[in-house]
Write an enzyme that holds these catalytic residues in place. Sequence first.
Site, PDB file in Angstrom:
ATOM      1  N   ARG A 128       1.346  -1.219   0.326  1.00 24.22           N
ATOM      2  CA  ARG A 128       0.012  -0.211  -0.253  1.00 24.22           C
ATOM      3  C   ARG A 128       0.911   1.310  -0.119  1.00 24.22           C
ATOM      4  O   ARG A 128       1.627   1.276   1.093  1.00 24.22           O
ATOM      5  CB  ARG A 128      -0.701  -0.045   1.246  1.00 24.22           C
ATOM      6  CG  ARG A 128      -1.681   1.257   1.737  1.00 24.22           C
ATOM      7  CD  ARG A 128      -2.952   1.351   2.538  1.00 24.22           C
ATOM      8  NE  ARG A 128      -3.844   2.416   2.616  1.00 24.22           N
ATOM      9  CZ  ARG A 128      -3.491   3.243   3.889  1.00 24.22           C
ATOM     10  NH1 ARG A 128      -2.531   3.613   4.640  1.00 24.22           N
ATOM     11  NH2 ARG A 128      -3.969   4.421   3.550  1.00 24.22           N
ATOM     12  N   HIS A 173      -3.148  11.027   0.240  1.00 28.59           N
ATOM     13  CA  HIS A 173      -2.593  10.540   1.450  1.00 28.59           C
ATOM     14  C   HIS A 173      -1.913  11.801   2.460  1.00 28.59           C
ATOM     15  O   HIS A 173      -0.979  12.194   2.122  1.00 28.59           O
ATOM     16  CB  HIS A 173      -1.544   9.597   1.887  1.00 28.59           C
ATOM     17  CG  HIS A 173      -1.199   8.654   2.824  1.00 28.59           C
ATOM     18  ND1 HIS A 173      -1.200   7.423   3.180  1.00 28.59           N
ATOM     19  CD2 HIS A 173      -0.769   9.564   4.205  1.00 28.59           C
ATOM     20  CE1 HIS A 173      -1.466   7.311   4.991  1.00 28.59           C
ATOM     21  NE2 HIS A 173      -0.881   8.697   5.239  1.00 28.59           N
ATOM     22  N   GLU A 219      -7.533   8.464   5.947  1.00 30.43           N
ATOM     23  CA  GLU A 219      -8.328   9.346   7.364  1.00 30.43           C
ATOM     24  C   GLU A 219      -8.499  10.053   6.952  1.00 30.43           C
ATOM     25  O   GLU A 219      -8.036  11.184   7.371  1.00 30.43           O
ATOM     26  CB  GLU A 219      -6.860   9.124   8.156  1.00 30.43           C
ATOM     27  CG  GLU A 219      -6.022   7.504   8.404  1.00 30.43           C
ATOM     28  CD  GLU A 219      -5.019   8.331   9.659  1.00 30.43           C
ATOM     29  OE1 GLU A 219      -4.497   7.036  10.350  1.00 30.43           O
ATOM     30  OE2 GLU A 219      -4.268   9.223   9.691  1.00 30.43           O
ATOM     31  N   ASN A 359      -7.848   2.187   9.423  1.00 29.23           N
ATOM     32  CA  ASN A 359      -6.629   2.602  10.082  1.00 29.23           C
ATOM     33  C   ASN A 359      -7.365   2.075  11.553  1.00 29.23           C
ATOM     34  O   ASN A 359      -7.639   3.671  12.204  1.00 29.23           O
ATOM     35  CB  ASN A 359      -5.664   3.416   9.391  1.00 29.23           C
ATOM     36  CG  ASN A 359      -5.771   3.973   8.257  1.00 29.23           C
ATOM     37  OD1 ASN A 359      -5.520   2.966   7.228  1.00 29.23           O
ATOM     38  ND2 ASN A 359      -5.580   4.585   7.654  1.00 29.23           N
ATOM     39  N   TYR A 361      -5.674   2.545  15.675  1.00 31.83           N
ATOM     40  CA  TYR A 361      -4.337   2.552  16.476  1.00 31.83           C
ATOM     41  C   TYR A 361      -4.343   1.939  17.633  1.00 31.83           C
ATOM     42  O   TYR A 361      -4.104   2.234  18.643  1.00 31.83           O
ATOM     43  CB  TYR A 361      -3.238   3.470  16.343  1.00 31.83           C
ATOM     44  CG  TYR A 361      -2.814   3.723  15.000  1.00 31.83           C
ATOM     45  CD1 TYR A 361      -1.352   2.516  14.865  1.00 31.83           C
ATOM     46  CD2 TYR A 361      -3.452   4.105  14.279  1.00 31.83           C
ATOM     47  CE1 TYR A 361      -0.068   2.499  13.488  1.00 31.83           C
ATOM     48  CE2 TYR A 361      -2.675   4.042  12.458  1.00 31.83           C
ATOM     49  CZ  TYR A 361      -1.327   3.761  12.121  1.00 31.83           C
ATOM     50  OH  TYR A 361      -0.728   3.262  11.110  1.00 31.83           O
ATOM     51  N   GLU A 432      -4.331   0.469   8.200  1.00 30.72           N
ATOM     52  CA  GLU A 432      -3.025   0.436   9.169  1.00 30.72           C
ATOM     53  C   GLU A 432      -3.100  -0.331  10.751  1.00 30.72           C
ATOM     54  O   GLU A 432      -4.486  -0.045  11.187  1.00 30.72           O
ATOM     55  CB  GLU A 432      -2.391   1.539   9.445  1.00 30.72           C
ATOM     56  CG  GLU A 432      -2.283   2.295   7.836  1.00 30.72           C
ATOM     57  CD  GLU A 432      -1.748   3.945   8.329  1.00 30.72           C
ATOM     58  OE1 GLU A 432      -1.686   4.004   9.522  1.00 30.72           O
ATOM     59  OE2 GLU A 432      -2.227   5.099   6.955  1.00 30.72           O
TER      60      GLU A 432
END
Length: 541
Positions: A128, A173, A219, A359, A361, A432
Amino acid sequence: MQCIVGSVSRTDGGLKHGDRHCCEIKLPAVMARLFFFLLLLFPLLCSSVTGLRRSDFPPSFLFGAGTSAYQIEGAYLEDNKGLSDWDVFTHIQGKIEDGSNGDVATDHYHRYKEDIEIMHSLGLDCYRFSLSWSRILPKGRFGGVNPAGVKFYNSLINGLLGKGIQPFVTINHYDIPQELQERYGSWLSPEIQEDFTYFAELCFKMFGDRVKHWATFNEANFLTKLKYSMGKFPPSHCSEPYGKCNSGNSSTEPYIAAHNMILAHAMAVNIYRKNYKVKQGGSIGISLYMRWYEPLRNITEDHLAVSRALSFQAPWFLDPLFFGDYPHQMRQILGPNLPKFTKGEKQLLKNQIDFIGINHYETLYIKDCIHSLCDLDTYAGDALVTESAERNGILIGKPTPVANTCVVPSSMEKLVMYLKQRYKSIPLYITENGYAQIGNSSTTTEELINDTERSSYIHDYLTYLSLAIRKGADVRGYFVWSLMDNFEWLSGYTTKYGLYYVDFKSLKRTPKLSAKWYSKFIKGNEHIEMASDESPKHMVS
């Protein structure tokens, strides 16, 4: 003779729930059935004993790693590339933690062949990466196409395919041509929609014969907050109490920018589906940032606050792309600060997405701020909630080197099932997920390379992802962030997510322990025991 407890209600005079009966059972038949049952369970039981395996995922499942253009390419003014907003921003003193910039980064622009060999040695199914808008269109649609930029990405894509690695391309991005910021204010103007769709169609034309996975944005929901609410990313717009900036309105601008991004996405998807999808055979989606939330207190108000906070995350963008409008909770709270779609725009928006990229985290506690007194967070405050990494002084999970970021692997399963329930059968990619190390003057290279925490992190989050797949979630790929240490935005080169260590003086790439583990896992010849306290004790769900 053997006694059994009836657990099924029948109408033929057989066992009723709770009845206890003694009856004669032929032992060989029981043993045969038991053996057959254990045979079916054997793969699952083995997985619970020996750890995660590649075979816990569908054969077509894609394992990859990710990067983005500004974070690795360097060559920031080479071969007629135009200035991006990040080229300008990182040269302003005090903006980046270590005073660095992406002028050279990992020099991927010149070392892409070496990096492809790294990916091939890892055994990646997919890579990616993003396209630098200002490398292909230095001045947006107001200038010509830069042949050198097109040549670079053609060489990268062809090199990947030559090694059997599928390109998974993000069109935008974070970085945009500085020209568009100066000309009309970039994402705050509807004019950006035309520029983005022009760029996207150009990419479909030039690369779409080989690229089968497109994401319009990375994002976008997180980016608009960082750019126009907290003022941390260029163009650094915000207003009090969210921050102190020279200009901006934190109550309205994030939602104006998001509105333009959502419409730009829908227009690009519409063009792709009408003119390219059938011939090229690809799919197009969007990658969004998503925290998972748990209620701080076991009270109705905090459970409702979790639902409210989640709707302000990925659903902020996804609800319009599935249902034609924003989540009702956003509309109720924000009122006129949330833009409205016209009737025609609503028709354009619906079902303009082939897959969701997520994504992930962070997992945090949420406290209601409608019925409770609290200081509203700058990130989640618009949902009338506040976030916390701890409850009664106890962290929600094992801490990582990044503040307020803890290891909570079970959140992976929960958020995937949340999206499955909300958006039904749409395919999903984890675009991600990764573990950060912090490097400073006292950190040794050996400490960074021996990253056992990252191997455990990836293993545990993949374990819960496999559980979601077993429960029916259509998850089709997982990308570790990131392939190598790179320029991590505001933290510069101090925060390191890479599977490969990069010495930013020599630019030498060195595999970390996590790279070796991930490679062996992908190739199907290694599995490891559960590593964290969060890991499920049994894989049978």
